[in-house]
Design a protein around this motif. Structure first.
Motif, short mmCIF file in Angstrom:
data_model
loop_
_atom_site.label_atom_id
_atom_site.label_comp_id
_atom_site.label_asym_id
_atom_site.label_seq_id
_atom_site.Cartn_x
_atom_site.Cartn_y
_atom_site.Cartn_z
N GLU A 122 57.92 26.87 35.42
CA GLU A 122 57.92 27.90 36.61
C GLU A 122 57.80 27.10 38.08
N ARG A 123 57.10 26.24 38.21
CA ARG A 123 56.80 25.22 39.28
C ARG A 123 58.41 24.61 39.50
N ILE A 124 59.03 24.13 38.46
CA ILE A 124 60.28 23.47 38.78
C ILE A 124 61.39 24.44 39.10
N LYS A 125 61.26 25.81 38.71
CA LYS A 125 62.40 26.82 39.03
C LYS A 125 62.29 27.00 40.25
N ARG A 126 60.88 27.20 41.02
CA ARG A 126 60.53 27.58 42.22
C ARG A 126 61.13 26.24 43.08
N ALA A 127 61.09 25.00 42.75
CA ALA A 127 61.43 23.90 43.52
C ALA A 127 62.95 23.89 43.33
N LEU A 178 57.74 19.47 44.79
CA LEU A 178 56.60 19.31 43.52
C LEU A 178 55.39 18.74 44.22
N VAL A 179 55.48 17.58 44.88
CA VAL A 179 54.11 17.12 45.34
C VAL A 179 53.47 17.92 46.25
N ARG A 184 48.97 21.84 47.14
CA ARG A 184 48.58 23.18 47.48
C ARG A 184 47.93 24.00 46.38
N ARG A 185 48.08 23.73 44.89
CA ARG A 185 47.46 24.39 44.05
C ARG A 185 46.20 23.80 43.74
#
Length: 188
Positions: A122-127, A178-179, A184-185
């Motif tokens: 999901e993180r990669i898709k958002r990126a 991603l960094v 942020r997380r």
């Protein structure tokens, strides 16, 4: 809108925030159902497990402690225990404690990894969605369709140097996103 982490959402649920519960439900419903179905091989029980897990969250049963592990592991443990309880209560299904416990030991490790991979995906898709259309396209061709850079250039009728430049820029932008997202997380 910035994605709230699970611990923040859980804290909001404890204080009666129904929208936070809905966000957690959207995040975990599919993986909890999949996990429960793998454990029980029964659609009805799997659906009931998911429902019971979120009822327990809403009613404040069980306490998540961020210092003791990931929220995803904690909620999977609740699902596992709920599945065992529901199977034991059902008269129409034979239940062998040793068999299920062995299955759970194997499945729990696998499913935790699956949840982590789903979160990362999901993180990669958002990126990737943050990239320009051209950059998204070359990333899709290279990493998801397996095209060579030369094949992309030929099929899109663009110079090979342009393809290489888009890939390089896309990877740079993905890395930066991603960094920043990782920071942020609070996972750093």
């Amino acid at each position: 809108m910035e994605k709230l982490n699970d611990a923040v959402l859980y804290d909001r649920v404890k204080h009666g925030d129904q929208s936070a519960l809905e966000l957690l439900y959207d995040r975990y419903e599919k993986i909890l159902y999949s996990f429960a179905f793998k454990l029980t091989s029964n659609i009805d029980v799997a659906e009931e497990v998911v429902q019971e897990v979120f009822i327990k969250l809403w009613k404040g049963r069980g306490i998540y402690d961020e210092t003791k592990g990931k929220f995803s592991s904690w909620i999977l443990t609740i699902a596992r225990n709920t599945a065992i309880d529901l199977i034991r209560k059902r008269k129409d299904q034979p239940f062998q404690d040793a068999e299920v416990l062995n299955l759970l030991a194997d499945e729990n490790t696998h499913v935790e990894g699956e949840v982590e991979w789903q979160e990362e995906r999901e993180r990669i898709k958002r990126a990737v969605s943050q990239l320009s259309t051209e950059q998204q396209e070359v990333i899709d061709y290279v990493y998801f369709k397996g095209f060579t850079q030369q094949k992309i250039a030929e099929s899109r009728q663009i110079p090979l140097g342009t393809v290489k430049g888009r890939i390089r820029l896309a990877l740079k932008n993905l890395r930066q996103y991603l960094v920043a997202d990782h920071g942020r997380r609070g996972d750093a």
